[in-house]
Motif scaffolding. Structure first.
Motif, PDB file in Angstrom:
ATOM      1  N   LEU A 121       3.308   7.123  15.978  1.00 12.72           N
ATOM      2  CA  LEU A 121       2.291   6.195  15.465  1.00 12.72           C
ATOM      3  C   LEU A 121       0.919   6.846  15.351  1.00 12.72           C
ATOM      4  O   LEU A 121       0.249   6.722  14.325  1.00 12.72           O
ATOM      5  N   GLU A 122       0.466   7.508  16.417  1.00  8.04           N
ATOM      6  CA  GLU A 122      -0.863   8.125  16.381  1.00  8.04           C
ATOM      7  C   GLU A 122      -0.923   9.211  15.315  1.00  8.04           C
ATOM      8  O   GLU A 122      -1.894   9.310  14.562  1.00  8.04           O
ATOM      9  N   ALA A 123       0.140  10.019  15.244  1.00  9.74           N
ATOM     10  CA  ALA A 123       0.165  11.097  14.252  1.00  9.74           C
ATOM     11  C   ALA A 123       0.093  10.537  12.843  1.00  9.74           C
ATOM     12  O   ALA A 123      -0.625  11.067  11.984  1.00  9.74           O
ATOM     13  N   MET A 124       0.828   9.449  12.566  1.00 10.39           N
ATOM     14  CA  MET A 124       0.845   8.869  11.230  1.00 10.39           C
ATOM     15  C   MET A 124      -0.468   8.193  10.878  1.00 10.39           C
ATOM     16  O   MET A 124      -0.940   8.281   9.749  1.00 10.39           O
ATOM     17  N   ALA A 125      -1.079   7.529  11.858  1.00  7.45           N
ATOM     18  CA  ALA A 125      -2.291   6.755  11.582  1.00  7.45           C
ATOM     19  C   ALA A 125      -3.555   7.610  11.625  1.00  7.45           C
ATOM     20  O   ALA A 125      -4.429   7.501  10.763  1.00  7.45           O
ATOM     21  N   GLU A 126      -3.662   8.442  12.661  1.00  6.18           N
ATOM     22  CA  GLU A 126      -4.909   9.182  12.890  1.00  6.18           C
ATOM     23  C   GLU A 126      -4.805  10.666  12.542  1.00  6.18           C
ATOM     24  O   GLU A 126      -5.812  11.368  12.522  1.00  6.18           O
ATOM     25  N   LYS A 127      -3.559  11.157  12.330  1.00  4.56           N
ATOM     26  CA  LYS A 127      -3.306  12.579  12.092  1.00  4.56           C
ATOM     27  C   LYS A 127      -3.825  13.430  13.250  1.00  4.56           C
ATOM     28  O   LYS A 127      -4.398  14.509  13.065  1.00  4.56           O
ATOM     29  N   THR A 128      -3.623  12.883  14.461  1.00  5.82           N
ATOM     30  CA  THR A 128      -3.950  13.596  15.691  1.00  5.82           C
ATOM     31  C   THR A 128      -2.825  13.375  16.695  1.00  5.82           C
ATOM     32  O   THR A 128      -2.021  12.455  16.552  1.00  5.82           O
TER      33      THR A 128
ATOM     34  N   PRO B 158      16.263  -1.011  15.381  1.00 10.33           N
ATOM     35  CA  PRO B 158      15.295  -1.399  14.349  1.00 10.33           C
ATOM     36  C   PRO B 158      13.911  -0.846  14.650  1.00 10.33           C
ATOM     37  O   PRO B 158      13.460  -0.846  15.800  1.00 10.33           O
ATOM     38  N   LEU B 159      13.234  -0.348  13.633  1.00  8.73           N
ATOM     39  CA  LEU B 159      11.872   0.160  13.812  1.00  8.73           C
ATOM     40  C   LEU B 159      10.929  -0.982  14.163  1.00  8.73           C
ATOM     41  O   LEU B 159      11.041  -2.073  13.589  1.00  8.73           O
ATOM     42  N   PRO B 160       9.984  -0.762  15.076  1.00 13.89           N
ATOM     43  CA  PRO B 160       8.990  -1.795  15.378  1.00 13.89           C
ATOM     44  C   PRO B 160       8.185  -2.145  14.127  1.00 13.89           C
ATOM     45  O   PRO B 160       7.949  -1.296  13.268  1.00 13.89           O
ATOM     46  N   GLU B 161       7.781  -3.414  14.027  1.00 14.90           N
ATOM     47  CA  GLU B 161       7.064  -3.864  12.830  1.00 14.90           C
ATOM     48  C   GLU B 161       5.775  -3.096  12.615  1.00 14.90           C
ATOM     49  O   GLU B 161       5.398  -2.798  11.474  1.00 14.90           O
ATOM     50  N   ALA B 162       5.085  -2.732  13.709  1.00 19.42           N
ATOM     51  CA  ALA B 162       3.828  -1.982  13.579  1.00 19.42           C
ATOM     52  C   ALA B 162       4.068  -0.621  12.941  1.00 19.42           C
ATOM     53  O   ALA B 162       3.265  -0.153  12.127  1.00 19.42           O
ATOM     54  N   GLN B 163       5.183   0.008  13.298  1.00 20.21           N
ATOM     55  CA  GLN B 163       5.460   1.331  12.717  1.00 20.21           C
ATOM     56  C   GLN B 163       5.948   1.212  11.287  1.00 20.21           C
ATOM     57  O   GLN B 163       5.638   2.055  10.445  1.00 20.21           O
ATOM     58  N   MET B 164       6.702   0.163  10.979  1.00 22.16           N
ATOM     59  CA  MET B 164       7.142  -0.052   9.598  1.00 22.16           C
ATOM     60  C   MET B 164       5.950  -0.147   8.665  1.00 22.16           C
ATOM     61  O   MET B 164       5.959   0.391   7.553  1.00 22.16           O
ATOM     62  N   ASP B 165       4.890  -0.802   9.127  1.00 22.00           N
ATOM     63  CA  ASP B 165       3.710  -1.017   8.289  1.00 22.00           C
ATOM     64  C   ASP B 165       2.931   0.266   8.048  1.00 22.00           C
ATOM     65  O   ASP B 165       2.101   0.332   7.148  1.00 22.00           O
ATOM     66  N   ARG B 166       3.184   1.293   8.871  1.00 29.58           N
ATOM     67  CA  ARG B 166       2.491   2.578   8.684  1.00 29.58           C
ATOM     68  C   ARG B 166       3.023   3.342   7.471  1.00 29.58           C
ATOM     69  O   ARG B 166       2.348   4.251   6.973  1.00 29.58           O
ATOM     70  N   PHE B 167       4.223   3.005   7.034  1.00 38.14           N
ATOM     71  CA  PHE B 167       4.793   3.690   5.881  1.00 38.14           C
ATOM     72  C   PHE B 167       4.263   3.065   4.599  1.00 38.14           C
ATOM     73  O   PHE B 167       4.305   1.848   4.428  1.00 38.14           O
ATOM     74  N   LEU B 168       3.775   3.907   3.694  1.00 35.69           N
ATOM     75  CA  LEU B 168       3.299   3.404   2.404  1.00 35.69           C
ATOM     76  C   LEU B 168       4.444   2.756   1.637  1.00 35.69           C
ATOM     77  O   LEU B 168       4.293   1.676   1.072  1.00 35.69           O
ATOM     78  N   LEU B 169       5.599   3.428   1.619  1.00 34.37           N
ATOM     79  CA  LEU B 169       6.738   2.960   0.835  1.00 34.37           C
ATOM     80  C   LEU B 169       7.999   2.971   1.672  1.00 34.37           C
ATOM     81  O   LEU B 169       8.166   3.816   2.558  1.00 34.37           O
ATOM     82  N   LYS B 170       8.892   2.048   1.353  1.00 31.73           N
ATOM     83  CA  LYS B 170      10.273   2.122   1.833  1.00 31.73           C
ATOM     84  C   LYS B 170      11.142   2.348   0.602  1.00 31.73           C
ATOM     85  O   LYS B 170      11.178   1.517  -0.306  1.00 31.73           O
ATOM     86  N   ILE B 171      11.825   3.478   0.580  1.00 32.53           N
ATOM     87  CA  ILE B 171      12.557   3.922  -0.604  1.00 32.53           C
ATOM     88  C   ILE B 171      14.055   3.784  -0.357  1.00 32.53           C
ATOM     89  O   ILE B 171      14.579   4.364   0.605  1.00 32.53           O
ATOM     90  N   ASN B 172      14.720   3.023  -1.186  1.00 33.15           N
ATOM     91  CA  ASN B 172      16.165   2.879  -1.089  1.00 33.15           C
ATOM     92  C   ASN B 172      16.855   4.012  -1.835  1.00 33.15           C
ATOM     93  O   ASN B 172      16.581   4.245  -3.011  1.00 33.15           O
ATOM     94  N   VAL B 173      17.732   4.715  -1.149  1.00 36.95           N
ATOM     95  CA  VAL B 173      18.495   5.809  -1.753  1.00 36.95           C
ATOM     96  C   VAL B 173      19.893   5.273  -2.060  1.00 36.95           C
ATOM     97  O   VAL B 173      20.675   4.994  -1.148  1.00 36.95           O
ATOM     98  N   ASP B 174      20.202   5.112  -3.334  1.00 40.17           N
ATOM     99  CA  ASP B 174      21.468   4.514  -3.751  1.00 40.17           C
ATOM    100  C   ASP B 174      22.563   5.565  -3.892  1.00 40.17           C
ATOM    101  O   ASP B 174      22.296   6.767  -3.992  1.00 40.17           O
ATOM    102  N   TYR B 175      23.798   5.079  -3.940  1.00 39.10           N
ATOM    103  CA  TYR B 175      24.957   5.952  -4.093  1.00 39.10           C
ATOM    104  C   TYR B 175      24.964   6.530  -5.509  1.00 39.10           C
ATOM    105  O   TYR B 175      24.646   5.830  -6.475  1.00 39.10           O
ATOM    106  N   PRO B 176      25.308   7.817  -5.663  1.00 44.48           N
ATOM    107  CA  PRO B 176      25.292   8.424  -7.002  1.00 44.48           C
ATOM    108  C   PRO B 176      26.387   7.873  -7.909  1.00 44.48           C
ATOM    109  O   PRO B 176      27.408   7.359  -7.440  1.00 44.48           O
ATOM    110  N   THR B 177      26.171   8.009  -9.201  1.00 39.27           N
ATOM    111  CA  THR B 177      27.172   7.591 -10.181  1.00 39.27           C
ATOM    112  C   THR B 177      28.316   8.614 -10.232  1.00 39.27           C
ATOM    113  O   THR B 177      28.235   9.700  -9.626  1.00 39.27           O
ATOM    114  N   LYS B 178      29.352   8.290 -10.980  1.00 38.39           N
ATOM    115  CA  LYS B 178      30.502   9.181 -11.110  1.00 38.39           C
ATOM    116  C   LYS B 178      30.095  10.528 -11.696  1.00 38.39           C
ATOM    117  O   LYS B 178      30.501  11.593 -11.199  1.00 38.39           O
TER     118      LYS B 178
END
Length: 335
Positions: free
Chosen positions: A133-140, A170-190
């Motif tokens: 958390l500190e590293a992500m928020a304060e970069k320290t 499950p990630l704590p809600e406070a840490q989830m909010d530190r992420f700019l994006l939540k990216i879904n990685v889908d299964y590849p096509t044939k």
């Protein structure tokens, strides 16, 4: 006019660099164009991203490839249930000096890098997860009262398995909010599966060129901040965030029925930041409503928390966000 022409040239040069980086990444990563775009948006916005998908979909390889293309120091942390916070941040150790006296010497942990891959972050306990958390928020990083600055630029790109798989926390809600994006990685096509096999089961390995460096990243981050935001676009983005709360009278029925609580101020900040990078990557100096709509799902899907009824119904947060955007657009058009 001269300044405007110079600015347009600068924007076009940056857009070309972003396009070249995507082309270089595609040498090694098959498909996943949206995922690659969203990770790059996060980096150029100066934030962190959470990638979710089943094991074996190339999340780790994607992040490693991006770090190589950008010539950044890369560090990987494999999160496990027995991982301790000091395994991430580093620790003080007693070491003898030249006079034979014992002194505390700090040994840096893997968090001291430009890109930190937090692999399967939800397999570790909440105590260890929170050490980021500190590293992500304060970069320290603070160890025994001593605060140390992390490298610049600094990004945490975390991967996680879906929460219904075995051995996940499950990630704590406070840490989830530190992420700019939540990216879904889908299964590849044939066809993508076939291409993956062709690239990974031969003796030839594609060589990656370093097309972006640290200075380029800083330049892009600074340019993105200069993208202009009109009052009506800001109003549109704000209305989306306000309507994400079930207690608001302007919220769509799906929000009031299935959402426990919606996005906070960081959601709006993230939406504007990512939207600016999207505009910049398309050589535009103005943020548009299209930029907001393009990034809304990735910005909000980890900031809308479903209630019991929503979870029982198996409703997707992406479906709710689509309804949310449609409702806000309709209300704007009525005015």
């Amino acid at each position: 006019m001269v300044e405007l022409a110079q600015k347009e040239q600068q924007l076009q040069a940056v857009a070309d660099k972003i396009s070249k980086s995507k082309l270089e990444i595609s040498k090694f990563i098959v498909g996943q164009e949206d995922v690659v775009d969203q990770v790059l948006w996060t980096i150029f916005a100066g934030g962190h991203a959470l990638l979710e998908g089943l094991p074996g979909l190339g999340k780790t390889m994607l992040i490693r490839t991006i770090s190589e293309v950008m010539n950044l120091d890369f560090s990987r942390i494999q999160f496990t249930p027995d991982l301790m916070p000091s395994d991430i941040t580093g620790t003080m150790m007693l070491e003898p000096n030249e006079q034979g006296k014992q002194n505390f010497v700090f040994h840096e942990g893997p968090v001291f890098a430009n890109i930190v891959l937090a692999d399967e972050i939800n397999r570790a306990t909440p105590k260890t997860q929170s050490s980021l958390l500190e590293a992500m928020a304060e970069k320290t990083v603070t160890v025994m009262g001593d605060t140390k600055k992390l490298a610049e630029p600094f990004f945490v790109l975390a991967t996680q398995n879906p929460l219904d798989t075995e051995g996940t926390y499950p990630l704590p809600e406070a840490q989830m909010d530190r992420f700019l994006l939540k990216i879904n990685v889908d299964y590849p096509t044939k066809e993508q599966l076939k291409e993956i096999i062709k690239k990974t089961t031969t003796t030839t390995t594609p060589s990656l060129q370093k097309v972006i460096n640290r200075d380029d990243i800083v330049e892009i981050q600074n340019l993105a901040k200069e993208i202009l935001v009109s009052d009506d676009v800001l109003e549109f983005a704000t209305n989306i965030i306000v309507a994400s709360h079930p207690t608001n009278e302007s919220s769509p029925e799906m929000i009031r029925k299935f959402v426990r609580y919606g996005s906070g101020p960081r959601g709006l900040q993230s939406m504007i930041q990512i939207g600016k990078v999207h505009a910049l990557s398309n050589s535009r100096v103005h943020l548009s409503k299209g930029d907001i709509k393009k990034c809304a799902k990735a910005v909000l899907r980890h900031r809308l928390f479903l209630n019991f009824e929503g979870e029982a119904a198996g409703i997707s947060t992406d479906t709710i966000i689509e309804e949310l955007i449609t409702t806000v657009e309709q209300s704007v058009n009525k005015k």
